[in-house]
Design a protein around this motif. Structure first.
Motif, PDB file in Angstrom:
ATOM      1  N   LEU A  71      35.086  51.920  35.274  1.00 30.25           N
ATOM      2  CA  LEU A  71      35.408  51.519  36.102  1.00 30.25           C
ATOM      3  C   LEU A  71      34.510  50.832  37.331  1.00 30.25           C
ATOM      4  O   LEU A  71      33.553  49.844  37.116  1.00 30.25           O
ATOM      5  CB  LEU A  71      36.719  51.805  36.984  1.00 30.25           C
ATOM      6  CG  LEU A  71      37.576  51.098  38.064  1.00 30.25           C
ATOM      7  CD1 LEU A  71      38.043  49.917  37.828  1.00 30.25           C
ATOM      8  CD2 LEU A  71      37.726  51.981  39.270  1.00 30.25           C
ATOM      9  N   LYS A 131      32.640  48.884  34.393  1.00 26.38           N
ATOM     10  CA  LYS A 131      32.674  47.166  34.373  1.00 26.38           C
ATOM     11  C   LYS A 131      32.494  47.057  35.742  1.00 26.38           C
ATOM     12  O   LYS A 131      32.497  44.885  35.281  1.00 26.38           O
ATOM     13  CB  LYS A 131      34.580  47.381  34.591  1.00 26.38           C
ATOM     14  CG  LYS A 131      35.309  47.435  32.957  1.00 26.38           C
ATOM     15  CD  LYS A 131      36.451  47.455  33.104  1.00 26.38           C
ATOM     16  CE  LYS A 131      36.921  47.696  31.410  1.00 26.38           C
ATOM     17  NZ  LYS A 131      38.891  47.887  31.247  1.00 26.38           N
ATOM     18  N   LYS A 132      32.773  46.892  36.624  1.00 30.03           N
ATOM     19  CA  LYS A 132      32.080  46.356  37.882  1.00 30.03           C
ATOM     20  C   LYS A 132      30.706  45.838  37.865  1.00 30.03           C
ATOM     21  O   LYS A 132      30.979  44.812  38.611  1.00 30.03           O
ATOM     22  CB  LYS A 132      32.344  47.770  39.104  1.00 30.03           C
ATOM     23  CG  LYS A 132      31.854  47.131  40.641  1.00 30.03           C
ATOM     24  CD  LYS A 132      30.413  47.878  40.673  1.00 30.03           C
ATOM     25  CE  LYS A 132      30.960  49.813  40.987  1.00 30.03           C
ATOM     26  NZ  LYS A 132      29.941  50.325  40.712  1.00 30.03           N
ATOM     27  N   GLY A 160      42.079  43.393  43.211  1.00 30.03           N
ATOM     28  CA  GLY A 160      42.220  41.778  42.994  1.00 30.03           C
ATOM     29  C   GLY A 160      41.662  40.738  43.938  1.00 30.03           C
ATOM     30  O   GLY A 160      41.207  39.682  42.906  1.00 30.03           O
ATOM     31  N   VAL A 178      37.959  40.759  42.025  1.00 28.31           N
ATOM     32  CA  VAL A 178      37.945  40.010  41.142  1.00 28.31           C
ATOM     33  C   VAL A 178      37.590  38.597  40.900  1.00 28.31           C
ATOM     34  O   VAL A 178      36.808  38.364  40.329  1.00 28.31           O
ATOM     35  CB  VAL A 178      38.666  40.875  40.160  1.00 28.31           C
ATOM     36  CG1 VAL A 178      37.940  40.550  38.460  1.00 28.31           C
ATOM     37  CG2 VAL A 178      38.619  42.567  39.490  1.00 28.31           C
ATOM     38  N   SER A 236      42.552  36.618  37.032  1.00 27.38           N
ATOM     39  CA  SER A 236      41.972  37.464  37.094  1.00 27.38           C
ATOM     40  C   SER A 236      42.939  38.960  37.958  1.00 27.38           C
ATOM     41  O   SER A 236      41.907  39.764  37.175  1.00 27.38           O
ATOM     42  CB  SER A 236      40.234  37.390  36.941  1.00 27.38           C
ATOM     43  OG  SER A 236      40.181  36.593  38.646  1.00 27.38           O
ATOM     44  N   SER A 250      44.442  42.152  37.360  1.00 33.77           N
ATOM     45  CA  SER A 250      43.893  43.851  37.247  1.00 33.77           C
ATOM     46  C   SER A 250      45.140  44.589  38.540  1.00 33.77           C
ATOM     47  O   SER A 250      45.071  45.441  37.925  1.00 33.77           O
ATOM     48  CB  SER A 250      42.304  43.235  38.121  1.00 33.77           C
ATOM     49  OG  SER A 250      42.374  42.572  39.560  1.00 33.77           O
ATOM     50  N   LYS A 251      45.619  43.282  39.475  1.00 31.20           N
ATOM     51  CA  LYS A 251      46.874  44.045  39.906  1.00 31.20           C
ATOM     52  C   LYS A 251      47.530  44.891  39.275  1.00 31.20           C
ATOM     53  O   LYS A 251      48.411  46.130  39.077  1.00 31.20           O
ATOM     54  CB  LYS A 251      47.097  43.156  40.750  1.00 31.20           C
ATOM     55  CG  LYS A 251      46.275  43.427  41.858  1.00 31.20           C
ATOM     56  CD  LYS A 251      46.686  42.750  43.691  1.00 31.20           C
ATOM     57  CE  LYS A 251      46.853  41.021  43.513  1.00 31.20           C
ATOM     58  NZ  LYS A 251      47.214  40.613  43.935  1.00 31.20           N
ATOM     59  N   TYR A 300      47.472  45.843  36.103  1.00 31.85           N
ATOM     60  CA  TYR A 300      46.866  47.214  35.559  1.00 31.85           C
ATOM     61  C   TYR A 300      46.519  48.504  35.973  1.00 31.85           C
ATOM     62  O   TYR A 300      47.056  48.987  35.295  1.00 31.85           O
ATOM     63  CB  TYR A 300      45.217  46.378  34.538  1.00 31.85           C
ATOM     64  CG  TYR A 300      44.792  47.131  33.767  1.00 31.85           C
ATOM     65  CD1 TYR A 300      44.678  47.129  32.828  1.00 31.85           C
ATOM     66  CD2 TYR A 300      43.399  47.892  34.096  1.00 31.85           C
ATOM     67  CE1 TYR A 300      44.443  48.612  31.975  1.00 31.85           C
ATOM     68  CE2 TYR A 300      42.823  49.087  33.619  1.00 31.85           C
ATOM     69  CZ  TYR A 300      43.329  49.775  32.622  1.00 31.85           C
ATOM     70  OH  TYR A 300      42.450  51.322  31.849  1.00 31.85           O
ATOM     71  N   LEU A 301      46.197  48.225  37.193  1.00 32.95           N
ATOM     72  CA  LEU A 301      45.509  49.190  37.793  1.00 32.95           C
ATOM     73  C   LEU A 301      47.230  50.042  38.670  1.00 32.95           C
ATOM     74  O   LEU A 301      47.048  50.731  38.705  1.00 32.95           O
ATOM     75  CB  LEU A 301      44.840  48.539  39.590  1.00 32.95           C
ATOM     76  CG  LEU A 301      43.710  48.769  39.064  1.00 32.95           C
ATOM     77  CD1 LEU A 301      43.264  48.042  40.331  1.00 32.95           C
ATOM     78  CD2 LEU A 301      42.607  49.696  38.622  1.00 32.95           C
TER      79      LEU A 301
END
Length: 356
Positions: free
Chosen positions: A2, A5-6, A90, A93, A103, A107-108, A110-111
């Motif tokens: 994580l 990626k950030k 979210g 991102v 995007s 992300s929300k 997935y998380l």
């Protein structure tokens, strides 16, 4: 992973952010005047700006509460602090990737799926429902603001055209989203077209069978989730109320920022600027957070609606400091904290296994 990626997101986004800021600075220098902005910013009332900051935090909290309530209706278990954190991530991102809305929503999904252990399709139903409620609130705001403005002011044609475009676009997007959410056959046909396209471009080199099964499974659980929500529409009143409160708090942020500059305007002006600016920010123009483009638009709208240039630019800078830069900074910190937390749990788990 994580954290990695950030860092990649930030490194890729910085040049585009600088480009957007350059556009805005050039606009301020030639069309507003830096001296006027400095003079306006010097007069900022700390109390009103602190209240704007509080309105921002409370707006985010109520926005998170709306999603939390939808998750509960779908029996998806998540602590509120997790939901609140994922909303921030979210937003982060969305702002650093030039594909606004898509995007951040992905992300929300997935998380929350990883956090709750629920199928992504079911979580997607909660995110899409949340977006539909937010867009419904926004559309009501656009219609109200447009009506008030047209009756109260001699509105510039450019602003009228923008209002009509935003209202029409919102109606089309909302209608399409509702249709696809309630018509499984339509989404299945789209999924089939996607699979054919992937099969065509891969020319047999990709193994798509597993992906196809996973996609069909996700769509099935997505529509099951949407059916649960639509069968009990009264249960959606609470998240709709939370969304409306979040919307009003966002409006108050804009108003409080102007008040901090010792300038006040009608609710209709705030409604129009807020809705048009948010609509512009959802267009993926290739610049993270649409920095520069949105700032120029917001300053120009304020000016067209009768606010002096210096105050318009100062209000834009102070508002975007909360709605963009604070979100980026806060999202960065939350991702950093979650990355550290995940690493700590991973190390603790590895240590327990080694002891055994």
């Amino acid at each position: 992973m994580l954290t990695l990626k950030k860092n990649i997101l930030i490194k890729r986004g910085i040049p585009f952010l600088l480009f957007g800021l350059t556009i805005f600075v050039i606009y301020l220098y030639f069309f507003v005047g830096i001296a006027k902005i400095i003079e306006a910013v010097k007069k900022v009332d700390p109390l009103y700006y602190s209240l704007a900051f509080l309105a921002f935090l409370m707006g985010t909290a109520f926005y998170s509460l709306a999603w939390q309530r939808i998750l509960e209706l779908l029996q998806i278990k998540s602590a509120f602090r997790k939901t609140f954190s994922f909303i921030w991530i979210g937003s982060f991102v969305d702002l650093v990737i030039p594909a606004e809305s898509f995007s951040g929503e992905l992300s929300k999904i997935y998380l929350m799926s990883k956090n709750s252990g629920e199928d992504m399709g079911k979580v997607a139903a909660s995110v899409v429902s949340h977006r539909i409620l937010t867009m419904t609130t926004m559309l009501a705001g656009i219609i109200t603001g447009s009506t008030l403005l047209l009756f109260q002011y001699k509105t510039p044609p450019l602003v009228v055209n923008l209002m009509l475009f935003v209202a029409a676009s919102t109606i089309v997007a909302l209608s399409l989203m509702c249709y696809l959410s309630l018509k499984p056959q339509a989404t299945m046909k789209i999924a089939a077209l996607i699979m054919r396209f992937l099969s065509f471009i891969s020319r047999g080199r990709w193994e798509l069978t597993h992906f196809k099964l996973e996609l069909e499974k996700a769509l099935t659980t997505f529509h099951q989730g949407m059916r649960i929500l639509t069968e009990r529409p009264k249960k959606l009143l609470a998240p709709l109320l939370f969304s409306a409160i979040a919307f009003l708090l966002d409006l108050s942020l804009f108003s409080l920022v102007l008040s901090s500059l010792d300038f006040s305007v009608s609710l209709s002006v705030i409604l129009i600027v807020y809705t048009i600016v948010n609509a512009i920010q959802t267009i993926p123009l290739g610049i993270p957070g649409e920095v520069g483009i949105t700032d120029v638009a917001m300053t120009s709208l304020y000016y067209l609606l009768g606010i002096p240039a210096g105050i318009s630019a100062a209000a834009t800078l102070l508002t975007r400091a909360l709605t963009v830069w604070l979100r980026i900074f806060g999202g960065y910190l939350i991702i950093q904290w979650m990355g550290i937390t995940i690493l700590r749990h991973h190390n603790a788990h590895a240590e327990r296994k080694s002891n055994h």
